[in-house]
Design an enzyme around this catalytic site. Structure first.
Site, PDB file in Angstrom:
ATOM      1  N   THR A 108      49.456 100.518 100.502  1.00  0.00           N
ATOM      2  CA  THR A 108      48.503  99.476 100.058  1.00  0.00           C
ATOM      3  C   THR A 108      47.545  99.124 101.197  1.00  0.00           C
ATOM      4  O   THR A 108      46.355  98.890 100.976  1.00  0.00           O
ATOM      5  CB  THR A 108      49.288  98.219  99.600  1.00  0.00           C
ATOM      6  OG1 THR A 108      50.161  98.606  98.537  1.00  0.00           O
ATOM      7  CG2 THR A 108      48.361  97.107  99.126  1.00  0.00           C
ATOM      8  N   ILE A 129      60.731  96.007 100.835  1.00  0.00           N
ATOM      9  CA  ILE A 129      62.162  95.814 101.085  1.00  0.00           C
ATOM     10  C   ILE A 129      62.622  96.750 102.198  1.00  0.00           C
ATOM     11  O   ILE A 129      63.635  96.504 102.833  1.00  0.00           O
ATOM     12  CB  ILE A 129      63.032  96.035  99.823  1.00  0.00           C
ATOM     13  CG1 ILE A 129      62.960  97.487  99.327  1.00  0.00           C
ATOM     14  CG2 ILE A 129      62.675  95.068  98.727  1.00  0.00           C
ATOM     15  CD1 ILE A 129      64.107  97.839  98.384  1.00  0.00           C
ATOM     16  N   ASP A 130      61.867  97.827 102.444  1.00  0.00           N
ATOM     17  CA  ASP A 130      62.292  98.836 103.423  1.00  0.00           C
ATOM     18  C   ASP A 130      62.140  98.389 104.875  1.00  0.00           C
ATOM     19  O   ASP A 130      62.666  99.029 105.779  1.00  0.00           O
ATOM     20  CB  ASP A 130      61.498 100.133 103.225  1.00  0.00           C
ATOM     21  CG  ASP A 130      61.829 100.811 101.917  1.00  0.00           C
ATOM     22  OD1 ASP A 130      62.905 100.542 101.377  1.00  0.00           O
ATOM     23  OD2 ASP A 130      61.002 101.598 101.432  1.00  0.00           O
ATOM     24  N   ARG A 165      90.552 105.404  98.932  1.00  0.00           N
ATOM     25  CA  ARG A 165      89.452 106.350  98.719  1.00  0.00           C
ATOM     26  C   ARG A 165      88.400 106.254  99.821  1.00  0.00           C
ATOM     27  O   ARG A 165      88.339 105.274 100.566  1.00  0.00           O
ATOM     28  CB  ARG A 165      88.747 106.036  97.393  1.00  0.00           C
ATOM     29  CG  ARG A 165      89.551 106.439  96.185  1.00  0.00           C
ATOM     30  CD  ARG A 165      88.894 105.944  94.903  1.00  0.00           C
ATOM     31  NE  ARG A 165      89.543 106.544  93.748  1.00  0.00           N
ATOM     32  CZ  ARG A 165      89.474 106.049  92.525  1.00  0.00           C
ATOM     33  NH1 ARG A 165      88.804 104.941  92.289  1.00  0.00           N
ATOM     34  NH2 ARG A 165      90.084 106.661  91.530  1.00  0.00           N
ATOM     35  N   MET A 172      68.419 102.240  99.168  1.00  0.00           N
ATOM     36  CA  MET A 172      67.027 102.690  99.241  1.00  0.00           C
ATOM     37  C   MET A 172      66.651 102.903 100.700  1.00  0.00           C
ATOM     38  O   MET A 172      67.389 102.495 101.601  1.00  0.00           O
ATOM     39  CB  MET A 172      66.100 101.694  98.567  1.00  0.00           C
ATOM     40  CG  MET A 172      66.100 101.829  97.053  1.00  0.00           C
ATOM     41  SD  MET A 172      64.861 100.781  96.285  1.00  0.00           S
ATOM     42  CE  MET A 172      64.904 101.413  94.614  1.00  0.00           C
ATOM     43  N   GLU A 224      68.858 106.726 101.069  1.00  0.00           N
ATOM     44  CA  GLU A 224      68.450 107.817 100.155  1.00  0.00           C
ATOM     45  C   GLU A 224      67.702 108.943 100.881  1.00  0.00           C
ATOM     46  O   GLU A 224      67.701 110.082 100.439  1.00  0.00           O
ATOM     47  CB  GLU A 224      67.581 107.265  99.024  1.00  0.00           C
ATOM     48  CG  GLU A 224      66.266 106.665  99.525  1.00  0.00           C
ATOM     49  CD  GLU A 224      65.392 106.074  98.439  1.00  0.00           C
ATOM     50  OE1 GLU A 224      65.732 106.173  97.256  1.00  0.00           O
ATOM     51  OE2 GLU A 224      64.346 105.493  98.802  1.00  0.00           O
ATOM     52  N   HIS A 274      67.632  99.994  92.025  1.00  0.00           N
ATOM     53  CA  HIS A 274      66.668  98.885  91.961  1.00  0.00           C
ATOM     54  C   HIS A 274      67.287  97.501  92.005  1.00  0.00           C
ATOM     55  O   HIS A 274      66.554  96.507  92.104  1.00  0.00           O
ATOM     56  CB  HIS A 274      65.785  99.046  90.725  1.00  0.00           C
ATOM     57  CG  HIS A 274      64.872 100.233  90.833  1.00  0.00           C
ATOM     58  ND1 HIS A 274      65.273 101.497  90.491  1.00  0.00           N
ATOM     59  CD2 HIS A 274      63.609 100.339  91.300  1.00  0.00           C
ATOM     60  CE1 HIS A 274      64.281 102.343  90.727  1.00  0.00           C
ATOM     61  NE2 HIS A 274      63.273 101.672  91.220  1.00  0.00           N
ATOM     62  N   GLN A 276      68.563  96.410  94.408  1.00  0.00           N
ATOM     63  CA  GLN A 276      68.160  95.942  95.748  1.00  0.00           C
ATOM     64  C   GLN A 276      66.813  95.236  95.730  1.00  0.00           C
ATOM     65  O   GLN A 276      66.472  94.475  96.622  1.00  0.00           O
ATOM     66  CB  GLN A 276      68.065  97.133  96.722  1.00  0.00           C
ATOM     67  CG  GLN A 276      69.398  97.736  97.046  1.00  0.00           C
ATOM     68  CD  GLN A 276      69.273  99.173  97.543  1.00  0.00           C
ATOM     69  OE1 GLN A 276      69.256  99.424  98.737  1.00  0.00           O
ATOM     70  NE2 GLN A 276      69.204 100.118  96.621  1.00  0.00           N
TER      71      GLN A 276
HETATM   72  O1  F6P Z   1      59.174 101.443  99.002  1.00  0.00           O
HETATM   73  C1  F6P Z   1      60.300 100.787  98.596  1.00  0.00           C
HETATM   74  C2  F6P Z   1      61.227 101.662  97.858  1.00  0.00           C
HETATM   75  O2  F6P Z   1      62.261 100.821  97.570  1.00  0.00           O
HETATM   76  C3  F6P Z   1      61.748 102.954  98.535  1.00  0.00           C
HETATM   77  O3  F6P Z   1      62.804 102.742  99.418  1.00  0.00           O
HETATM   78  C4  F6P Z   1      62.153 103.767  97.323  1.00  0.00           C
HETATM   79  O4  F6P Z   1      62.189 105.140  97.600  1.00  0.00           O
HETATM   80  C5  F6P Z   1      61.084 103.438  96.356  1.00  0.00           C
HETATM   81  O5  F6P Z   1      60.671 102.119  96.634  1.00  0.00           O
HETATM   82  C6  F6P Z   1      61.486 103.559  94.925  1.00  0.00           C
HETATM   83  O6  F6P Z   1      60.395 103.260  94.120  1.00  0.00           O
HETATM   84  P1  F6P Z   1      60.389 103.422  92.543  1.00  0.00           P
HETATM   85  O7  F6P Z   1      60.592 102.059  91.990  1.00  0.00           O
HETATM   86  O8  F6P Z   1      59.048 103.948  92.191  1.00  0.00           O
HETATM   87  O9  F6P Z   1      61.502 104.333  92.168  1.00  0.00           O
END
Ligand code: F6P
Length: 354
Positions: A108, A129-130, A165, A172, A224, A274, A276
């Site tokens: 952005t 959030i990252d 386990r 994310m 991820e 999501h 998160q």
């Molecule tokens: O940019 C934030 C983020 O949470 C990334 O960590 C993740 O890969 C991506 O958004 C996921 O976005 P979408 O909602 O398009 O799957």
């Protein structure tokens, strides 16, 4: 004064608190009229805008998501086959805007810098959030995401413990592992795997085997975007119309499949996804978002166009959009949290001696 506002990229808890703060502050400090574009830059392209007055943004600080909607699929620099920046700038002028405040991540900010280059005054508010925006130590949404991860680890731990386990939680974080790092630390996991440090499978298996013999269970937190040494990213799907076409996901299951043959105990993976990003922002995120929204209004008031709000050493400042757009703040290998985690027994999946 008339100012446009938009939220771009993936949503983050705290966006509504930031929208509230920037709007109220612009109205009170500058006597401004505020207009909100719907769905980020798509609203600028499709001419969808609505008035944001004091009442419209009252009582929204605690709400998740974004009042204005957002998209991470559209950029005016390349929309339906061509550059539409001039069109968007002309529309903003038609609306009588003195400038636009864009809230979003590095993508952005890069678009905001491009629009600035086409003559539209822009101010940026960092959001993700990252927690991976340059010159921003803490972005709002991150604290909420970390809290969700910590809670998920807590819940996975009791069941992992009961069954003896190895429990894997995938978080994310495409390029930066901050969520896995802080969420894993908060949840006291045994192994944290980040995009910044390619993991050695044998090293991860060794931790699990040692714990198999003593504690019986192991907790692993994996971002991820993590990958094994010499391996590649786990891509869930390719989406043609998205700005980042490779959608990640599933590395937790990949690790489960790699680890299972090496261990006696069962290995199970969970992808948090999501969860998160959704829901109520924590109090800390609401406060941070309010601070950033207010700082953006200050930049507008003082003519600080072309700048993004920054947060370094606990202090608000600003940096040129052109410097921060498209730049990612990843976890440095010498970050104090890594050293602290290692000292308390956490493995980052590094092979012994390197
Ligand atoms: O940019 C934030 C983020 O949470 C990334 O960590 C993740 O890969 C991506 O958004 C996921 O976005 P979408 O909602 O398009 O799957």
């Amino acid at each position: 004064m008339r100012i446009g506002v938009l939220t771009g990229g993936g949503d983050a808890p705290g966006l509504n608190a930031a929208l509230r703060a920037v709007t109220k502050s612009l109205i009170r400090q500058c006597g401004a009229e505020v207009l909100g574009f719907e769905d980020g830059y798509l609203g600028m392209l499709e001419r969808r805008v609505r008035a944001l007055d004091w009442r419209a943004v009252s009582g929204i600080a605690a709400l998740g998501g974004t009042l204005l909607g957002t998209t991470n699929k559209v950029t005016p620099t390349h929309y339906q086959g061509r550059d539409r920046c001039d069109e968007v700038v002309a529309y903003a002028r038609e609306l009588g805007l003195d400038g636009v405040v864009a809230m979003g991540g590095d993508g952005t900010m890069a678009i905001a810098a491009a629009l600035m280059g086409h003559g539209l005054p822009m101010v940026g508010v960092p959001k993700t959030i990252d927690n991976d925006i340059a010159r921003v130590e803490r972005s709002f949404g991150f604290d909420t995401a970390v809290a969700r991860v910590a809670e998920a680890v807590d819940r996975l731990q009791t069941t992992g413990q009961s069954h003896g386990r190895v429990m894997i939680l995938e978080t994310m974080g495409r390029n930066a592992g901050w969520i896995a790092l802080e969420g894993g630390l908060a949840g006291s996991v045994d192994v944290i795997l980040l995009p910044e440090i390619d993991y050695d499978l044998d090293a991860v298996a060794a931790v699990c085997r040692e714990r198999e013999a003593k504690q019986r269970f192991t907790m692993i937190c994996i971002a991820e975007g993590a990958k094994p040494r010499g391996g590649s990213l786990t891509v869930r799907e390719h989406v043609g119309d998205a700005l980042e076409s490779a959608r990640l996901g599933g590395v937790g299951f990949a690790l489960q499949a790699q680890l299972q043959p090496l261990l006696k105990s069962e290995v199970r993976a969970t992808v948090l996804g999501h969860v998160q990003r959704g829901g109520l922002p924590t109090a800390a995120d609401r406060v941070l978002a309010t601070l950033y929204g207010n700082a953006a209004a200050d930049l507008v008031r003082t003519g600080g166009w072309g700048q993004m709000v920054t947060y370094e050493g606990g202090a608000i400042g600003s940096a040129p959009l052109a410097d921060v757009g498209g730049v990612q703040r990843t976890v440095p290998r010498d970050h104090p949290l890594l050293a602290c985690a290692r000292r308390t027994g956490v493995s980052f999946g590094e092979a012994a001696g390197g």
